[in-house]
Scaffold this active site. Structure first.
Site, PDB file in Angstrom:
ATOM      1  CB  SER A 191      55.241  59.712  71.228  1.00 31.02           C
ATOM      2  OG  SER A 191      53.871  59.777  71.540  1.00 31.02           O
ATOM      3  CE1 TYR A 236      53.737  58.091  65.668  1.00 32.29           C
ATOM      4  CE2 TYR A 236      52.601  57.694  67.735  1.00 32.29           C
ATOM      5  CZ  TYR A 236      53.319  58.527  66.910  1.00 32.29           C
ATOM      6  OH  TYR A 236      53.643  59.796  67.332  1.00 32.29           O
ATOM      7  CE  LYS A 242      57.298  58.706  66.982  1.00 27.19           C
ATOM      8  NZ  LYS A 242      58.039  59.944  66.733  1.00 27.19           N
TER       9      LYS A 242
END
Ligand code: NAD
Ligand code: RM4
Length: 254
Positions: A144, A157, A161
């Site tokens: 990401s 999160y 990533k």
């Protein structure tokens, strides 16, 4: 020109969103496709039907990527159906948006397990099979833009990533001698289930749109081309790389 003719492509979390678009994109380029999915049988079956309508073979295998056994089972089922694994796209992921100071421990642990442990074991299982086959392969991880920049409600999160991006760098070194390439795509903000609630806030959505030089948020299909390219022999000398697919959002300071 079809870029994946004769190849077997495995994709995790592929009943919806980016994974599904990549599965359809791979089939349009001549691949047979095995999809992993978490729990909803309907969308997985419709993805299989869409691939079959393109004249390719497809199977759907249910399983939670957070469990290492799921990776072994997924690869075994794909080999049983198609005889080999040429490409693994590690895509499954979650992002339960939440503030930092009162983030529940179980949300952190689950996010780490699905996004990072899940990718690790899927990549490892695919690589074990590719090494056994002896003719190389391609691994593409869906990282990401969040590997490079932070998010107030994504403190659990964004590290996963960044971890997935790092995993591709290290596995490209570990697997280069076997002719296995490892790369990541770094999507920007793509309209899918994962951020439906977050972007239901009109003000936030308009702000995000304004940050994108190309003038719109992404669609899952925007990732299909870059993933197919990295999976294919067109990218034969590309490994350890990360490809931003974000409409220019990352570089847009002012
Ligand atoms: P999505 O919610 O449509 O797709 C995620 C998929 O992963 C779903 O099909 C879900 O069922 C599956 N999944 C979740 N937990 C799983 C588990 N434990 N086992 C197996 N499958 C599981 O959203 P998406 O945007 O298509 O997300 C795909 C990937 O793209 C994710 O890794 C996400 O982090 C990444 N990503 C998304 C965006 C974005 O803006 N949408 C941006 C950058 C990266
Ligand atoms: C991405 C990026 C997007 C967000 C999704 C969930 O990595 O941060 O903006 O909507 O995750």
């Amino acid at each position: 020109m079809k870029l994946l003719e004769g190849k077997t492509v495995l994709i995790t979390g592929a009943s919806t969103g980016i994974g599904r678009a990549a599965a359809i994109g791979a089939a349009q380029h001549g691949a047979d496709v095995a999809i992993n999915y978490a729990n909803s049988d309907g969308p997985a079956a419709s993805c299989v039907a869409e691939i079959e309508a393109l004249g390719q073979r497809a199977i759907a295998v249910k399983g939670d990527v957070a469990d290492p056994q799921t990776a072994q089972d997924f690869v075994a089922k794909a080999v049983e159906a198609f005889g080999k694994v040429d490409v693994m796209v590690s895509n499954a992921g979650i992002c339960p948006f939440h503030a930092f100071l009162d983030m529940p421990a179980d949300v952190v642990e689950r996010t780490f397990k699905v996004n990072l442990h899940g990718a690790y074991f899927m990549v490892q299982a695919a690589a074990q099979q590719m090494v056994k086959q002896g003719h190389g392969g391609s691994i593409v991880a869906v990282s990401s833009i969040s590997a490079l920049v932070g998010g107030e409600y994504q403190t659990h999160y964004t590290p996963t990533k960044a971890g997935v991006h790092s995993l591709m760098q290290s596995t490209s070194i570990a697997l280069g001698k076997y002719g296995i390439r490892c790369n990541s795509v770094l999507p920007g903000t793509i309209l899918t289930e994962i951020n439906k609630d977050d972007l239901a806030d009109v003000e936030k959505r308009e702000y995000m749109e304004k940050r994108v030089p190309l003038g719109r948020l992404g669609a899952p299909e925007d990732l299909a081309g870059p993933i197919v390219f990295l999976a294919s022999d067109m990218a034969a000398y590309v490994t350890g790389a990360a490809l931003l697919v974000d409409g220019g959002m990352y570089v847009n300071l002012q």
